[in-house]
Scaffold this motif. Structure first.
Motif, PDB file in Angstrom:
ATOM      1  N   ARG A 102       0.864  -1.246   0.071  1.00 55.45           N
ATOM      2  CA  ARG A 102       0.176   0.027   0.039  1.00 55.45           C
ATOM      3  C   ARG A 102       0.884   1.165   0.000  1.00 55.45           C
ATOM      4  O   ARG A 102       0.598   2.353  -0.609  1.00 55.45           O
ATOM      5  CB  ARG A 102      -0.786   0.060   1.091  1.00 55.45           C
ATOM      6  CG  ARG A 102      -1.763   1.379   1.138  1.00 55.45           C
ATOM      7  CD  ARG A 102      -2.877   1.250   2.413  1.00 55.45           C
ATOM      8  NE  ARG A 102      -3.459   2.451   2.220  1.00 55.45           N
ATOM      9  CZ  ARG A 102      -4.418   2.748   3.273  1.00 55.45           C
ATOM     10  NH1 ARG A 102      -4.267   2.132   4.535  1.00 55.45           N
ATOM     11  NH2 ARG A 102      -5.038   3.904   2.997  1.00 55.45           N
ATOM     12  N   ALA A 103       2.008   1.297   0.695  1.00 57.55           N
ATOM     13  CA  ALA A 103       2.717   2.300   0.689  1.00 57.55           C
ATOM     14  C   ALA A 103       3.499   2.746  -0.573  1.00 57.55           C
ATOM     15  O   ALA A 103       3.836   3.846  -0.996  1.00 57.55           O
ATOM     16  CB  ALA A 103       3.980   2.046   2.005  1.00 57.55           C
ATOM     17  N   LEU A 104       3.762   1.525  -1.304  1.00 62.31           N
ATOM     18  CA  LEU A 104       4.408   1.608  -2.333  1.00 62.31           C
ATOM     19  C   LEU A 104       3.535   2.317  -3.526  1.00 62.31           C
ATOM     20  O   LEU A 104       3.876   3.009  -4.542  1.00 62.31           O
ATOM     21  CB  LEU A 104       4.998   0.485  -2.902  1.00 62.31           C
ATOM     22  CG  LEU A 104       6.251  -0.280  -2.127  1.00 62.31           C
ATOM     23  CD1 LEU A 104       6.625  -1.888  -2.579  1.00 62.31           C
ATOM     24  CD2 LEU A 104       7.446   0.575  -2.418  1.00 62.31           C
ATOM     25  N   ARG A 105       2.332   1.756  -3.512  1.00 63.90           N
ATOM     26  CA  ARG A 105       1.171   2.469  -4.277  1.00 63.90           C
ATOM     27  C   ARG A 105       0.969   3.688  -3.995  1.00 63.90           C
ATOM     28  O   ARG A 105       0.804   4.630  -5.094  1.00 63.90           O
ATOM     29  CB  ARG A 105      -0.117   1.502  -4.282  1.00 63.90           C
ATOM     30  CG  ARG A 105      -0.207   0.249  -4.953  1.00 63.90           C
ATOM     31  CD  ARG A 105      -1.465  -0.272  -5.214  1.00 63.90           C
ATOM     32  NE  ARG A 105      -2.032  -0.721  -3.690  1.00 63.90           N
ATOM     33  CZ  ARG A 105      -1.825  -1.908  -3.401  1.00 63.90           C
ATOM     34  NH1 ARG A 105      -1.145  -2.940  -3.878  1.00 63.90           N
ATOM     35  NH2 ARG A 105      -2.537  -2.114  -1.982  1.00 63.90           N
ATOM     36  N   VAL A 106       1.050   4.049  -3.041  1.00 61.04           N
ATOM     37  CA  VAL A 106       0.791   5.439  -2.555  1.00 61.04           C
ATOM     38  C   VAL A 106       2.001   6.263  -3.157  1.00 61.04           C
ATOM     39  O   VAL A 106       1.939   7.404  -3.717  1.00 61.04           O
ATOM     40  CB  VAL A 106       0.686   5.748  -1.031  1.00 61.04           C
ATOM     41  CG1 VAL A 106       0.668   7.192  -0.599  1.00 61.04           C
ATOM     42  CG2 VAL A 106      -0.840   5.209  -0.715  1.00 61.04           C
ATOM     43  N   ALA A 107       3.125   5.806  -2.932  1.00 61.90           N
ATOM     44  CA  ALA A 107       4.321   6.532  -3.119  1.00 61.90           C
ATOM     45  C   ALA A 107       4.424   6.609  -4.958  1.00 61.90           C
ATOM     46  O   ALA A 107       4.692   7.588  -5.607  1.00 61.90           O
ATOM     47  CB  ALA A 107       5.530   5.684  -2.950  1.00 61.90           C
ATOM     48  N   ALA A 108       3.986   5.625  -5.505  1.00 60.23           N
ATOM     49  CA  ALA A 108       4.061   5.667  -6.996  1.00 60.23           C
ATOM     50  C   ALA A 108       2.911   6.589  -7.288  1.00 60.23           C
ATOM     51  O   ALA A 108       3.259   7.365  -8.340  1.00 60.23           O
ATOM     52  CB  ALA A 108       3.797   4.424  -7.652  1.00 60.23           C
ATOM     53  N   SER A 109       1.871   6.547  -6.944  1.00 61.23           N
ATOM     54  CA  SER A 109       0.650   7.494  -7.328  1.00 61.23           C
ATOM     55  C   SER A 109       1.117   9.022  -6.928  1.00 61.23           C
ATOM     56  O   SER A 109       0.817   9.923  -7.763  1.00 61.23           O
ATOM     57  CB  SER A 109      -0.682   7.135  -6.396  1.00 61.23           C
ATOM     58  OG  SER A 109      -1.123   5.926  -6.931  1.00 61.23           O
ATOM     59  N   ALA A 110       1.903   9.141  -5.680  1.00 59.97           N
ATOM     60  CA  ALA A 110       2.262  10.640  -5.692  1.00 59.97           C
ATOM     61  C   ALA A 110       3.347  10.652  -6.522  1.00 59.97           C
ATOM     62  O   ALA A 110       3.344  12.112  -7.074  1.00 59.97           O
ATOM     63  CB  ALA A 110       2.863  10.680  -4.127  1.00 59.97           C
ATOM     64  N   MET A 111       4.088  10.056  -7.082  1.00 55.22           N
ATOM     65  CA  MET A 111       5.140  10.227  -7.826  1.00 55.22           C
ATOM     66  C   MET A 111       4.525  10.831  -9.357  1.00 55.22           C
ATOM     67  O   MET A 111       4.866  11.559 -10.022  1.00 55.22           O
ATOM     68  CB  MET A 111       6.108   9.158  -8.247  1.00 55.22           C
ATOM     69  CG  MET A 111       7.096   9.186  -7.202  1.00 55.22           C
ATOM     70  SD  MET A 111       8.668   8.119  -7.449  1.00 55.22           S
ATOM     71  CE  MET A 111       7.931   6.606  -7.091  1.00 55.22           C
ATOM     72  N   ALA A 112       3.247  10.118  -9.867  1.00 54.75           N
ATOM     73  CA  ALA A 112       2.788  10.379 -10.791  1.00 54.75           C
ATOM     74  C   ALA A 112       2.119  11.470 -10.762  1.00 54.75           C
ATOM     75  O   ALA A 112       2.200  12.519 -11.899  1.00 54.75           O
ATOM     76  CB  ALA A 112       1.707   9.120 -11.098  1.00 54.75           C
ATOM     77  N   VAL A 113       1.411  12.062  -9.710  1.00 57.77           N
ATOM     78  CA  VAL A 113       1.095  13.463  -9.793  1.00 57.77           C
ATOM     79  C   VAL A 113       2.147  14.493  -9.818  1.00 57.77           C
ATOM     80  O   VAL A 113       1.814  15.367 -10.357  1.00 57.77           O
ATOM     81  CB  VAL A 113       0.125  13.599  -8.156  1.00 57.77           C
ATOM     82  CG1 VAL A 113      -0.052  15.049  -7.778  1.00 57.77           C
ATOM     83  CG2 VAL A 113      -1.249  12.461  -8.113  1.00 57.77           C
ATOM     84  N   THR A 114       3.195  14.171  -9.260  1.00 56.05           N
ATOM     85  CA  THR A 114       4.341  15.154  -9.203  1.00 56.05           C
ATOM     86  C   THR A 114       4.788  15.345 -10.749  1.00 56.05           C
ATOM     87  O   THR A 114       4.974  16.436 -11.164  1.00 56.05           O
ATOM     88  CB  THR A 114       5.428  14.768  -8.239  1.00 56.05           C
ATOM     89  OG1 THR A 114       4.900  14.545  -6.830  1.00 56.05           O
ATOM     90  CG2 THR A 114       6.755  15.655  -8.182  1.00 56.05           C
TER      91      THR A 114
END
Length: 192
Positions: free
Chosen positions: A90-102
């Motif tokens: 879940r943490a990795l998915r959140v990090a990947a989504s946050a990077m995509a937003v960035t």
């Protein structure tokens, strides 16, 4: 309706539009290639069909990439999914989504600078004056065969940035648990 539900609704509308647009663009690629192959059988090459196929495929790439992000069908490290704990995943998915937003926000900012609408406005919408002031030749470049302004095709970049922002934010709020992921999202095969 909450803001996160509105965000997902906008993402759903964009998904429908992008699927339709992707279908049209890929059909265009196939059509242009088939036309050119047919004419080449008679010794005639249609340069406009080649250029149209290339432009259609380029546009389709950006539309398809946006759809892939929302569908979470981007590449995932399956080995990590097999050995990691659910909390880590879940943490990795959140990090990947946050990077995509960035990435999407950065791309939108770069598009704003590239198209430079305030600079174009300050030049009185005089393209020659704009080019002299800003050394930005975006608005005078034309395609080699069709002679169409390239900036029409470059509009895919801000479109891509904006749809990416919406889809990545939607994925992020789902990953954060602010809104449930739909069953269709969970079964799409993507783990992104």
């Amino acid at each position: 309706m909450t803001l996160v539900h509105l965000l997902r609704g906008i993402s759903d509308i964009l998904t429908v539009v992008e699927r339709w647009l992707l279908t049209v663009l890929i059909a265009g690629v196939a059509g242009f290639v088939l036309i050119n192959v047919s004419f080449r059988a008679f010794g005639v090459t249609l340069a406009w069909a080649d250029e149209s196929a290339i432009l259609s495929m380029t546009l389709a790439t950006f539309v398809g990439a946006s759809l892939m992000l929302r569908a979470r069908s981007d590449p995932a490290m399956r080995v990590l999914h097999e050995v990691a704990t659910p909390l880590l995943l879940r943490a990795l998915r959140v990090a990947a989504s946050a990077m995509a937003v960035t990435f999407a926000v950065l791309l939108a900012w770069l598009c704003w600078r590239w198209f430079d609408l305030p600079g174009l406005s300050s030049a009185g919408y005089d393209i020659g004056e704009f080019e002299l002031r800003h050394f930005n030749f975006l608005y005078t470049e034309v395609t080699p065969v069709l002679g169409l302004p390239y900036w029409w095709f470059y509009l895919i970049m801000p479109w891509f940035a904006l749809t990416l922002i919406v889809h990545a934010l939607t994925n992020l709020v789902e990953d954060l648990g602010l809104i449930d992921r739909r069953a269709s999202d969970l079964n799409s095969g993507g783990e992104g």
